[in-house]
Design an enzyme around this catalytic site. Sequence first.
Site, PDB file in Angstrom:
ATOM      1  N   ASP A  13       0.834  -1.137  -0.088  1.00 53.20           N
ATOM      2  CA  ASP A  13      -0.002   0.056  -0.090  1.00 53.20           C
ATOM      3  C   ASP A  13       0.897   1.143  -0.057  1.00 53.20           C
ATOM      4  O   ASP A  13       0.478   2.294   0.481  1.00 53.20           O
ATOM      5  CB  ASP A  13      -0.956  -0.042   1.105  1.00 53.20           C
ATOM      6  CG  ASP A  13      -1.778  -1.008   1.300  1.00 53.20           C
ATOM      7  OD1 ASP A  13      -2.247  -1.825   0.325  1.00 53.20           O
ATOM      8  OD2 ASP A  13      -1.923  -1.643   2.471  1.00 53.20           O
ATOM      9  N   LYS A  16       2.237   2.178  -5.119  1.00 54.03           N
ATOM     10  CA  LYS A  16       2.811   1.539  -6.614  1.00 54.03           C
ATOM     11  C   LYS A  16       1.827   1.864  -7.492  1.00 54.03           C
ATOM     12  O   LYS A  16       2.477   1.864  -8.667  1.00 54.03           O
ATOM     13  CB  LYS A  16       3.063  -0.034  -6.458  1.00 54.03           C
ATOM     14  CG  LYS A  16       4.167  -0.498  -5.021  1.00 54.03           C
ATOM     15  CD  LYS A  16       4.382  -1.760  -4.872  1.00 54.03           C
ATOM     16  CE  LYS A  16       2.885  -2.537  -4.554  1.00 54.03           C
ATOM     17  NZ  LYS A  16       2.462  -2.279  -3.240  1.00 54.03           N
ATOM     18  N   GLY A  40      -4.542  -4.252  -4.371  1.00 57.26           N
ATOM     19  CA  GLY A  40      -5.520  -3.433  -4.753  1.00 57.26           C
ATOM     20  C   GLY A  40      -4.863  -2.088  -5.008  1.00 57.26           C
ATOM     21  O   GLY A  40      -4.358  -1.392  -4.203  1.00 57.26           O
ATOM     22  N   HIS A  41      -4.900  -1.664  -6.389  1.00 60.28           N
ATOM     23  CA  HIS A  41      -4.388  -0.356  -6.748  1.00 60.28           C
ATOM     24  C   HIS A  41      -5.483   0.666  -6.904  1.00 60.28           C
ATOM     25  O   HIS A  41      -6.135   0.560  -7.918  1.00 60.28           O
ATOM     26  CB  HIS A  41      -3.413  -0.711  -7.905  1.00 60.28           C
ATOM     27  CG  HIS A  41      -2.142  -1.362  -7.650  1.00 60.28           C
ATOM     28  ND1 HIS A  41      -1.486  -1.979  -8.587  1.00 60.28           N
ATOM     29  CD2 HIS A  41      -1.713  -1.672  -6.312  1.00 60.28           C
ATOM     30  CE1 HIS A  41      -0.425  -2.688  -7.956  1.00 60.28           C
ATOM     31  NE2 HIS A  41      -0.591  -2.432  -6.689  1.00 60.28           N
ATOM     32  N   GLN A 226       2.217  -6.060  -3.338  1.00 60.13           N
ATOM     33  CA  GLN A 226       2.387  -6.095  -1.802  1.00 60.13           C
ATOM     34  C   GLN A 226       3.556  -5.448  -1.297  1.00 60.13           C
ATOM     35  O   GLN A 226       4.137  -4.395  -2.249  1.00 60.13           O
ATOM     36  CB  GLN A 226       2.544  -7.556  -1.250  1.00 60.13           C
ATOM     37  CG  GLN A 226       1.123  -7.946  -1.157  1.00 60.13           C
ATOM     38  CD  GLN A 226       0.586  -8.850  -2.466  1.00 60.13           C
ATOM     39  OE1 GLN A 226       1.310  -9.385  -3.348  1.00 60.13           O
ATOM     40  NE2 GLN A 226      -0.638  -8.611  -2.997  1.00 60.13           N
ATOM     41  N   THR A 302      -8.660  -3.296  -1.384  1.00 59.41           N
ATOM     42  CA  THR A 302      -9.278  -4.842  -1.424  1.00 59.41           C
ATOM     43  C   THR A 302     -10.465  -5.042  -0.609  1.00 59.41           C
ATOM     44  O   THR A 302     -11.319  -5.629  -0.861  1.00 59.41           O
ATOM     45  CB  THR A 302      -7.956  -5.701  -1.295  1.00 59.41           C
ATOM     46  OG1 THR A 302      -7.123  -5.235  -2.405  1.00 59.41           O
ATOM     47  CG2 THR A 302      -8.425  -7.243  -1.908  1.00 59.41           C
ATOM     48  N   SER A 415       5.745  12.223  -4.279  1.00 62.40           N
ATOM     49  CA  SER A 415       4.273  12.272  -4.525  1.00 62.40           C
ATOM     50  C   SER A 415       3.612  13.268  -3.482  1.00 62.40           C
ATOM     51  O   SER A 415       3.762  12.948  -2.200  1.00 62.40           O
ATOM     52  CB  SER A 415       3.704  11.046  -4.698  1.00 62.40           C
ATOM     53  OG  SER A 415       2.426  10.825  -4.964  1.00 62.40           O
TER      54      SER A 415
HETATM   55  P1  IMP Z   1      -2.690 -12.909   1.815  1.00 63.09           P
HETATM   56  O1  IMP Z   1      -1.840 -12.477   0.788  1.00 63.09           O
HETATM   57  O2  IMP Z   1      -4.289 -12.528   1.421  1.00 63.09           O
HETATM   58  O3  IMP Z   1      -2.649 -14.040   2.177  1.00 63.09           O
HETATM   59  O4  IMP Z   1      -2.487 -11.982   3.165  1.00 63.09           O
HETATM   60  C1  IMP Z   1      -1.341 -12.062   3.904  1.00 63.09           C
HETATM   61  C2  IMP Z   1      -0.731 -10.879   4.494  1.00 63.09           C
HETATM   62  O5  IMP Z   1      -0.563  -9.832   3.583  1.00 63.09           O
HETATM   63  C3  IMP Z   1      -2.136 -10.018   5.314  1.00 63.09           C
HETATM   64  O6  IMP Z   1      -1.181  -9.390   6.318  1.00 63.09           O
HETATM   65  C4  IMP Z   1      -2.534  -9.071   4.385  1.00 63.09           C
HETATM   66  O7  IMP Z   1      -3.245  -7.894   4.852  1.00 63.09           O
HETATM   67  C5  IMP Z   1      -1.239  -8.714   3.563  1.00 63.09           C
HETATM   68  N1  IMP Z   1      -1.400  -8.395   2.432  1.00 63.09           N
HETATM   69  C6  IMP Z   1      -1.729  -8.982   1.215  1.00 63.09           C
HETATM   70  N2  IMP Z   1      -1.937  -7.997   0.219  1.00 63.09           N
HETATM   71  C7  IMP Z   1      -1.601  -6.895   0.406  1.00 63.09           C
HETATM   72  C8  IMP Z   1      -1.617  -5.690  -0.231  1.00 63.09           C
HETATM   73  O8  IMP Z   1      -1.794  -5.552  -1.391  1.00 63.09           O
HETATM   74  N3  IMP Z   1      -1.334  -4.453   0.685  1.00 63.09           N
HETATM   75  C9  IMP Z   1      -1.029  -4.625   2.201  1.00 63.09           C
HETATM   76  N4  IMP Z   1      -1.020  -6.053   2.491  1.00 63.09           N
HETATM   77  C10 IMP Z   1      -1.398  -7.121   1.941  1.00 63.09           C
END
Ligand code: IMP
Length: 430
Positions: A13, A16, A40-41, A226, A302, A415
């Site tokens: 977050d 990106k 989620g962008h 991520q 997301t 930014s």
């Molecule tokens: P998973 O990827 O859904 O299995 O989640 C595993 C961990 O990664 C959790 O702490 C989520 O909140 C974190 N996470 C997964 N995708 C994102 C993202 O795009 N942004 C921030 N945290 C993420």
Amino acid sequence: MPGIIVIGSQWGDEGKGKVVDVFSSQSDYVVRYQGGANAGHTLVVDGKKTVLHLVPSGILHQNAVCVIGAGVVLDIEKLAEEISALQKNGLLKDAKQLLISDSATVLLSYHRELDQAREKSAGLEKIGTTGKGIGPAYEDRASRKAILFGDLFNEDTLKEKLAASLKEKKFLLEKMYKSSPVQIDKVLENALKAAEKLAPFRCRDTSLVVHKALKQNKKILFEGAQGTLLDILHGTYPYVTSSSTLAGSACIGTGVGPGAIDKVIGITKAYTTRVGSGPFPTELGDEIGERLRTVGQEFGATTGRSRRCGWLDLVALRYALRINGITSLALMKLDVLSGFKEIKICTAYELDGQIVKDYPVSPGDLERAKPIYQSLSGWNEDISNIKNVKDLPKNTHDYAQFIGSELATPIDVLSVGPGRDQTLWLKPLF
Ligand code: IMP
């Protein structure tokens, strides 16, 4: 080689999506190589918001070809919906704008259900996943049970692989987690429906496409999802995602060699956020954390979950620079810090009576680490309309300067808001 990797240097977050969108105007290809719809962008163009989960953030530029590589776990139903929305809004007019690798892993409803059932039954050991089925889908890949994107186009193979994969999942979901019965026919029907929608975007070998583009000196942007500290091997395990989020993953998830990479840009929020469970030394449980959350609109694109907020952590960033080989930084959301009298930056930790500057990789150590802060003066001005770096308040300048010099890394971009025109360039991209 004109390959640039854009990765998150914190817990995701970082912004990106915005950076990739802005950089895409100068790129020929934009490649997603890991993760899935857990990303989620949020992109804001002319005040209009587009949220992307699987489609690369370059899609808003007709000039760039977007590629989804083999390392991605592809929720085909969500991707079909995302593509329909882009088409409806006139943002995806030509199938040539998006290529999906035949080797990407297919993620279906039972992966999501298993992810959610596990989290629900986990009690205190919850990871706090996004519930998008990411872990179970990567498990299938590792255990060699995955359905690949290319399998969707041969109904017999698909049926066979689905039956094999579902045998175990059905047992787990129905017997262990007492979920509602898994209906194979329904899963197959939905998979075939999504496959029909996605067929025009099918590309047998996206690695070859990227290879040829590199040979022709085309500009390639590799878009990470991520962030560094969520990496499966080097993140705050077990509170991580199930893919490798590091720069090296761009090569593996796409199928290109490291020689293709010219730069690694670490996207860094001017403060720190984290979603889900796990250690976070600079977290602020007070009104300052609340203010960062409200002003920075720190709610997941997301899941809508509120993000945990805290000051910038240079110990964690030093680690991110090292393990990704970051060559420069983009400092995001500086505007959110306007109005703070004092801004703190963590420069070291105190761990069991010792001062440490190297990130403690053991999660137990990180839980005990206490941040040591350097205090900087804040600024009052609203900086979100500033178009030129030299017009920034002195204290904003000093803040960015302090980060760059402590990390001994140049800052290419600042930014000051979500819009494309709220981007201040310190150095050209290519
Ligand atoms: P998973 O990827 O859904 O299995 O989640 C595993 C961990 O990664 C959790 O702490 C989520 O909140 C974190 N996470 C997964 N995708 C994102 C993202 O795009 N942004 C921030 N945290 C993420």
